[in-house]
Design an enzyme around this catalytic site. Structure first.
Site, short mmCIF file in Angstrom:
data_model
loop_
_atom_site.label_atom_id
_atom_site.label_comp_id
_atom_site.label_asym_id
_atom_site.label_seq_id
_atom_site.Cartn_x
_atom_site.Cartn_y
_atom_site.Cartn_z
N ASN A 213 -64.77 41.20 -58.66
CA ASN A 213 -65.68 42.28 -59.23
C ASN A 213 -65.38 42.36 -60.56
O ASN A 213 -64.39 43.02 -61.08
CB ASN A 213 -65.34 43.58 -58.45
CG ASN A 213 -66.10 44.83 -58.97
OD1 ASN A 213 -67.20 44.33 -59.53
ND2 ASN A 213 -65.45 45.95 -58.87
N GLU B 230 -57.44 61.38 -56.94
CA GLU B 230 -58.52 61.66 -56.24
C GLU B 230 -58.03 62.49 -54.94
O GLU B 230 -58.70 63.06 -54.41
CB GLU B 230 -59.27 60.52 -55.71
CG GLU B 230 -60.19 59.92 -56.95
CD GLU B 230 -61.03 58.81 -56.47
OE1 GLU B 230 -60.87 58.55 -55.17
OE2 GLU B 230 -61.46 58.17 -57.26
N TYR C 153 -60.99 47.02 -45.96
CA TYR C 153 -61.69 45.88 -46.36
C TYR C 153 -62.83 45.40 -44.87
O TYR C 153 -63.84 44.88 -44.85
CB TYR C 153 -60.87 44.63 -46.52
CG TYR C 153 -60.22 44.75 -47.79
CD1 TYR C 153 -60.83 44.57 -49.06
CD2 TYR C 153 -59.01 45.46 -47.90
CE1 TYR C 153 -60.48 44.91 -50.27
CE2 TYR C 153 -58.25 45.64 -49.24
CZ TYR C 153 -58.94 45.37 -50.36
OH TYR C 153 -58.36 45.37 -51.49
N CYS D 119 -63.81 50.03 -56.72
CA CYS D 119 -62.98 49.09 -55.67
C CYS D 119 -61.37 49.65 -55.57
O CYS D 119 -60.87 49.24 -54.60
CB CYS D 119 -63.01 47.65 -56.30
SG CYS D 119 -63.01 47.68 -58.17
N HIS D 120 -61.12 50.50 -56.15
CA HIS D 120 -59.63 50.98 -55.89
C HIS D 120 -59.74 51.91 -54.60
O HIS D 120 -58.47 52.34 -54.14
CB HIS D 120 -59.24 52.15 -57.02
CG HIS D 120 -60.07 53.09 -57.47
ND1 HIS D 120 -61.06 53.08 -58.37
CD2 HIS D 120 -60.00 54.73 -56.97
CE1 HIS D 120 -61.69 54.36 -58.29
NE2 HIS D 120 -61.03 54.98 -57.61
#
Length: 99
Positions: free
Chosen positions: A50, A87, A27, A58-59
């Site tokens: 969001n 991922e 952040y 956003c993850h």
DNA sequence: CACATGACCTAAC
DNA sequence: TGTTAGGCCATGT
């Protein structure tokens, strides 16, 4: 696509959208990128507000401590963790950065 | 316009 | 090393 919201949120979402797959940002980093290093609090807020959750990764935004923080999605924080693991960023199922 | 909220960060204890 | 307290910013009520 048309993003609707405050200028601040637009900047934040755009920066988040620039994050490549398999990579994450804190952040604080996002806040620094938009030119307001002290607005990390508002950045996190923007992520929570969001409305383009499936559109913006956003993850991929985590805390500077290494913890995931939270997630406003369906599965909540667990879903976020799952996405990061999928991922290839997280190999462990716990939010322990030292490990 | 003043108060309260939150997916935070840093410094102290 | 783990926990607590204070500070900071944008938004919503």
């Amino acid at each position: 696509m048309k993003l609707v919201g405050t200028a601040f949120q637009i900047k934040v979402w755009k920066e988040i959208n620039k994050i490549p797959k398999g990579r994450v940002k804190t952040y604080k980093e996002i806040a620094h990128l938009i030119g307001k290093p002290k607005s990390y609090r508002a950045v996190a807020n923007a992520c929570g507000k969001n409305p383009y959750l499936p559109l913006i990764p956003c993850h991929r935004v985590i805390r500077s401590d290494g913890y995931l923080g939270g997630y406003s999605g369906y599965g909540g924080i667990e879903e976020k963790r799952k996405l990061l693991i999928d991922e290839g960023f997280l190999d462990f199922k716990k939010d322990d950065p030292k490990k």
